[in-house]
Structure formats: C-alpha cells, structure tokens
Motif scaffolding. Sequence first.
Motif, PDB file in Angstrom:
ATOM      1  N   ALA A 179       0.849  -1.191   0.000  1.00 14.91           N
ATOM      2  CA  ALA A 179       0.000   0.000   0.000  1.00 14.91           C
ATOM      3  C   ALA A 179       0.888   1.246   0.000  1.00 14.91           C
ATOM      4  O   ALA A 179       2.088   1.167   0.283  1.00 14.91           O
ATOM      5  CB  ALA A 179      -0.910  -0.011   1.221  1.00 14.91           C
ATOM      6  N   PRO A 180       0.323   2.413  -0.298  1.00 16.82           N
ATOM      7  CA  PRO A 180       1.133   3.632  -0.246  1.00 16.82           C
ATOM      8  C   PRO A 180       1.781   3.887   1.114  1.00 16.82           C
ATOM      9  O   PRO A 180       2.843   4.492   1.193  1.00 16.82           O
ATOM     10  CB  PRO A 180       0.121   4.732  -0.603  1.00 16.82           C
ATOM     11  N   TYR A 181       1.132   3.423   2.188  1.00 20.21           N
ATOM     12  CA  TYR A 181       1.683   3.505   3.531  1.00 20.21           C
ATOM     13  C   TYR A 181       1.665   2.103   4.149  1.00 20.21           C
ATOM     14  O   TYR A 181       0.734   1.325   3.896  1.00 20.21           O
ATOM     15  CB  TYR A 181       0.887   4.468   4.413  1.00 20.21           C
ATOM     16  N   SER A 182       2.686   1.799   4.949  1.00 21.96           N
ATOM     17  CA  SER A 182       2.780   0.523   5.651  1.00 21.96           C
ATOM     18  C   SER A 182       2.987   0.824   7.128  1.00 21.96           C
ATOM     19  O   SER A 182       3.919   1.554   7.490  1.00 21.96           O
ATOM     20  CB  SER A 182       3.947  -0.313   5.115  1.00 21.96           C
ATOM     21  N   VAL A 183       2.127   0.254   7.983  1.00 18.11           N
ATOM     22  CA  VAL A 183       2.062   0.675   9.378  1.00 18.11           C
ATOM     23  C   VAL A 183       2.274  -0.496  10.326  1.00 18.11           C
ATOM     24  O   VAL A 183       1.630  -1.539  10.192  1.00 18.11           O
ATOM     25  CB  VAL A 183       0.698   1.335   9.679  1.00 18.11           C
ATOM     26  N   ARG A 184       3.184  -0.301  11.274  1.00 20.49           N
ATOM     27  CA  ARG A 184       3.281  -1.180  12.447  1.00 20.49           C
ATOM     28  C   ARG A 184       2.213  -0.685  13.418  1.00 20.49           C
ATOM     29  O   ARG A 184       2.354   0.375  14.019  1.00 20.49           O
ATOM     30  CB  ARG A 184       4.671  -1.090  13.071  1.00 20.49           C
ATOM     31  N   MET A 185       1.145  -1.455  13.556  1.00 22.23           N
ATOM     32  CA  MET A 185      -0.083  -0.904  14.135  1.00 22.23           C
ATOM     33  C   MET A 185      -0.297  -1.323  15.587  1.00 22.23           C
ATOM     34  O   MET A 185      -0.091  -2.475  15.957  1.00 22.23           O
ATOM     35  CB  MET A 185      -1.291  -1.343  13.300  1.00 22.23           C
ATOM     36  N   LEU A 186      -0.708  -0.351  16.386  1.00 24.95           N
ATOM     37  CA  LEU A 186      -1.135  -0.571  17.759  1.00 24.95           C
ATOM     38  C   LEU A 186      -2.648  -0.505  17.812  1.00 24.95           C
ATOM     39  O   LEU A 186      -3.248   0.456  17.336  1.00 24.95           O
ATOM     40  CB  LEU A 186      -0.542   0.503  18.680  1.00 24.95           C
ATOM     41  N   GLU A 187      -3.280  -1.529  18.377  1.00 29.38           N
ATOM     42  CA  GLU A 187      -4.727  -1.509  18.586  1.00 29.38           C
ATOM     43  C   GLU A 187      -5.019  -1.047  20.014  1.00 29.38           C
ATOM     44  O   GLU A 187      -4.365  -1.498  20.964  1.00 29.38           O
ATOM     45  CB  GLU A 187      -5.336  -2.894  18.365  1.00 29.38           C
ATOM     46  N   GLU A 243       3.820  -6.578  -7.492  1.00 29.39           N
ATOM     47  CA  GLU A 243       4.004  -5.283  -8.164  1.00 29.39           C
ATOM     48  C   GLU A 243       4.347  -4.248  -7.107  1.00 29.39           C
ATOM     49  O   GLU A 243       3.506  -3.874  -6.297  1.00 29.39           O
ATOM     50  CB  GLU A 243       2.715  -4.901  -8.887  1.00 29.39           C
ATOM     51  N   VAL A 244       5.593  -3.798  -7.115  1.00 30.85           N
ATOM     52  CA  VAL A 244       6.108  -3.010  -5.997  1.00 30.85           C
ATOM     53  C   VAL A 244       6.307  -1.553  -6.405  1.00 30.85           C
ATOM     54  O   VAL A 244       6.860  -1.251  -7.459  1.00 30.85           O
ATOM     55  CB  VAL A 244       7.439  -3.592  -5.482  1.00 30.85           C
ATOM     56  N   ALA A 245       5.841  -0.659  -5.551  1.00 30.54           N
ATOM     57  CA  ALA A 245       6.106   0.775  -5.663  1.00 30.54           C
ATOM     58  C   ALA A 245       6.575   1.269  -4.297  1.00 30.54           C
ATOM     59  O   ALA A 245       6.576   0.518  -3.318  1.00 30.54           O
ATOM     60  CB  ALA A 245       4.847   1.521  -6.110  1.00 30.54           C
ATOM     61  N   ALA A 246       6.945   2.534  -4.228  1.00 31.95           N
ATOM     62  CA  ALA A 246       7.423   3.083  -2.961  1.00 31.95           C
ATOM     63  C   ALA A 246       6.301   3.077  -1.925  1.00 31.95           C
ATOM     64  O   ALA A 246       5.129   3.323  -2.242  1.00 31.95           O
ATOM     65  CB  ALA A 246       7.933   4.504  -3.179  1.00 31.95           C
ATOM     66  N   THR A 247       6.651   2.768  -0.680  1.00 30.38           N
ATOM     67  CA  THR A 247       5.707   2.828   0.417  1.00 30.38           C
ATOM     68  C   THR A 247       6.332   3.620   1.558  1.00 30.38           C
ATOM     69  O   THR A 247       7.555   3.548   1.767  1.00 30.38           O
ATOM     70  CB  THR A 247       5.294   1.425   0.906  1.00 30.38           C
ATOM     71  N   ILE A 248       5.548   4.380   2.253  1.00 35.45           N
ATOM     72  CA  ILE A 248       6.020   5.166   3.392  1.00 35.45           C
ATOM     73  C   ILE A 248       5.720   4.379   4.661  1.00 35.45           C
ATOM     74  O   ILE A 248       4.568   4.008   4.915  1.00 35.45           O
ATOM     75  CB  ILE A 248       5.323   6.542   3.436  1.00 35.45           C
ATOM     76  N   GLU A 249       6.748   4.113   5.464  1.00 39.95           N
ATOM     77  CA  GLU A 249       6.587   3.313   6.666  1.00 39.95           C
ATOM     78  C   GLU A 249       6.264   4.208   7.859  1.00 39.95           C
ATOM     79  O   GLU A 249       6.930   5.216   8.094  1.00 39.95           O
ATOM     80  CB  GLU A 249       7.851   2.496   6.930  1.00 39.95           C
ATOM     81  N   LEU A 250       5.223   3.795   8.587  1.00 41.27           N
ATOM     82  CA  LEU A 250       4.776   4.515   9.765  1.00 41.27           C
ATOM     83  C   LEU A 250       4.696   3.550  10.944  1.00 41.27           C
ATOM     84  O   LEU A 250       4.492   2.353  10.770  1.00 41.27           O
ATOM     85  CB  LEU A 250       3.409   5.156   9.534  1.00 41.27           C
ATOM     86  N   ASP A 251       4.821   4.100  12.140  1.00 43.22           N
ATOM     87  CA  ASP A 251       4.738   3.304  13.361  1.00 43.22           C
ATOM     88  C   ASP A 251       3.699   3.934  14.288  1.00 43.22           C
ATOM     89  O   ASP A 251       3.487   5.151  14.267  1.00 43.22           O
ATOM     90  CB  ASP A 251       6.111   3.267  14.045  1.00 43.22           C
ATOM     91  N   MET A 252       3.036   3.077  15.052  1.00 40.39           N
ATOM     92  CA  MET A 252       2.111   3.536  16.102  1.00 40.39           C
ATOM     93  C   MET A 252       2.634   2.973  17.423  1.00 40.39           C
ATOM     94  O   MET A 252       2.197   1.916  17.880  1.00 40.39           O
ATOM     95  CB  MET A 252       0.695   3.051  15.810  1.00 40.39           C
ATOM     96  N   PRO A 253       3.585   3.661  18.064  1.00 37.56           N
ATOM     97  CA  PRO A 253       4.290   3.061  19.198  1.00 37.56           C
ATOM     98  C   PRO A 253       3.526   3.023  20.509  1.00 37.56           C
ATOM     99  O   PRO A 253       3.830   2.200  21.365  1.00 37.56           O
ATOM    100  CB  PRO A 253       5.546   3.931  19.325  1.00 37.56           C
ATOM    101  N   ASP A 254       2.542   3.912  20.708  1.00 39.06           N
ATOM    102  CA  ASP A 254       1.844   3.916  21.995  1.00 39.06           C
ATOM    103  C   ASP A 254       0.500   4.614  21.849  1.00 39.06           C
ATOM    104  O   ASP A 254       0.139   5.120  20.783  1.00 39.06           O
ATOM    105  CB  ASP A 254       2.699   4.586  23.087  1.00 39.06           C
ATOM    106  N   GLU A 255      -0.249   4.655  22.959  1.00 40.68           N
ATOM    107  CA  GLU A 255      -1.611   5.190  22.921  1.00 40.68           C
ATOM    108  C   GLU A 255      -1.661   6.694  22.713  1.00 40.68           C
ATOM    109  O   GLU A 255      -2.726   7.245  22.422  1.00 40.68           O
ATOM    110  CB  GLU A 255      -2.367   4.795  24.192  1.00 40.68           C
ATOM    111  N   ARG A 256      -0.507   7.370  22.811  1.00 40.29           N
ATOM    112  CA  ARG A 256      -0.507   8.817  22.551  1.00 40.29           C
ATOM    113  C   ARG A 256      -0.745   9.133  21.077  1.00 40.29           C
ATOM    114  O   ARG A 256      -0.925  10.291  20.704  1.00 40.29           O
ATOM    115  CB  ARG A 256       0.821   9.434  23.000  1.00 40.29           C
ATOM    116  N   CYS A 257      -0.748   8.104  20.235  1.00 33.34           N
ATOM    117  CA  CYS A 257      -1.061   8.309  18.820  1.00 33.34           C
ATOM    118  C   CYS A 257      -2.520   8.714  18.616  1.00 33.34           C
ATOM    119  O   CYS A 257      -2.859   9.289  17.573  1.00 33.34           O
ATOM    120  CB  CYS A 257      -0.787   7.029  18.033  1.00 33.34           C
TER     121      CYS A 257
END
Length: 330
Positions: A179-187, A243-257
């Motif tokens: 996807a355009p963005y790839s996220v290490r996700m916190l639920e 099929e690969v294009a550039a993706t921006i990596e994002l992180d959600m490290p804690d509940e302050r997000c």
Amino acid sequence: MTVNPIAPTIPLDAQGAHHGFLKLPYSRDDSAWGSVMIPISVIANGDGPTALLTGGNHGDEYEGPIALQELARFLKPEEIRGRVIILPMMNLPAFTAGLRCSPIDGGNLNRSFPGRPDGTVTQKIAHYVATELVPSADVVLDFHSGGRTLDFLPFAAAHILADKSQEAACMEAMQAFNAPYSVRMLEIDSGGMFDTEVEEQGKIFVTTELGGAGTATARSVAIARKGVRNLLCHVGILSGAPEVAATIELDMPDERCFQFAMGAGLIEYLIDLGDTVEEGRPIARIWPADRCGTDPVPCLARRDGVLAARHVPGLVKVGDCVGLIAVPVE
C-alpha cells in the motif's frame, strides 16, 4: 457440545472454483424459516498454501468487498497453486444495511471473536469463521477502511507480536501488499478482534485501512486490487513477483497516537491527512453547535508525527476519535 448451525452450500476442500453461501438459519418476523446467506467462493488447484480473504467485517467499508467480488469472479483455478477462500461480505447483515454493526443484534463482528455456536447471529458468524475457516488458512487478509466515521491514509498494517518469527512473517506480508503507507499498528481495543483471533492461532495476518468516509474511490479500490494479488504472489499461490512501488513506513508506538474529542460540536481540521504536526499543536478545534460567540475547544496532538486518520462527518461527540498521529520510520 453445541454445534454451530452455519453450513456451507459448496465444498470447501474440493478442486476447482465453487461459489455459494454460508447458510445460517435465522427465524424472524418476516421469514419463519429464513436464513442469512453469506456469499463465499473457494478456488483451489493442487497442493499449496491456503489464503483466507475477507471484506465487510464492518458493513460500511467497501474497498474489500469490491476487490474480492472481482477476484472471486475472475480468478481461475489454473492460475493458482493451493486454495483461496473469499468472503467479500463477512458481516452480511451489516453490509446489506450499510452499517458498521449488525442491524439484527447490534453486534460488532470485529469485537465478537471467538464467538459462540449458540449465540447471536454475529457471534455465530464469528465462531464459524474462527473454528472452520481460520484453522485451515496459512495467511489471512482482512480488508478495512474508515467506514462512515473515519478517513485514513491508505495503508496496510501488521501488529507487534510476542512471537517475533510470526511478527516478521506478518510484516513481510504487509510489505508485499505494498500500500502507499505501511504501518506497524497498535490496537487500543484488541479484545474480540478478528486480528487477535487469527494471530493467536499462529497465522500470518495483514489488515488495511484504505480510506473511508463511507465510500470507496477509484484509487482506494485500485490499492485493494493490487494488494490482494501481491499478497497471493508473496505466499506462492499466484505465480510471479508482487508489483512493488514506494511505500512510506509509519509506526504507532503507543496510545498517545490517538486523539479524542473533549468537546461536542462542529469540528474544524487545521491540518489534512498526511500533514505533519508537533506535540502540543492543534490538529483541529471544535466549535459549539448550539451557540455562537464562545471559544472552540482545541484538539492538541499528543505526540509528533503525521496525521494518519481523522473523523468524518463534521459533527463530533465527546469521546469520538478525531485523529490518529503515526510516526514516520527513518
């Protein structure tokens, strides 16, 4: 021992392409011997991995149902190695009504796992998926977007897990989705989630948030369409490379997000999705909806980062999530 009453109208382990329903008996005022008929397709060819692909976990999110309807229509057995199980509208009652939760019992399917075989309609759907479909899958892709109340940057996501080898496999699958963005996700509310059930069964799991605002766009559907095929290539069900294009990596490290509304009224966003913000700076302000001449309530970012999600529509209640701030990964 109670047996789940859901039964497939097609074989789930036969070779070839089969299209039918998961039939759930549901007696009601307008149909004494009625049933909830959840569409399902199974495409299989020889030995290989099994992918479980789901959309409509929430009924007001549309990229998954569109992409999976198309895949079910055109994917041919001779194109694959292994098996693909497709549930485009997993929460059919909610999907038919265009609602996040089921109009039958008010159940939020994505907070109902592992479900109950003798429970409500929503609980029975969750139980069947958890006990009959997930155990046979090697990889699970569950499509989401923001529905009627949120809008997201288009991202695929995987979770931080205690089992680091499983986590690494999930992160690799997320990257393959591309996807355009790839996220290490916190639920912040993981109890009863499909995600949690799948991960606890040791499977590779990828989810998405591909937009929202109660609709799908040509761009968001294209991301879903490309991503599901990329994932099938990644696990070896489809031949060829993703099929690969550039993706921006994002992180959600804690509940302050997460930023929640501390007032009710008309929300005015001061930044847009994808914009950066510093901790303590306003992402939005909430004007009273019942008077004028008073100050708005500010919504201040609780950390530095990028606005990855925002509330829709323009009126908010106290406690609504009004912003998700994700952190770019260097």
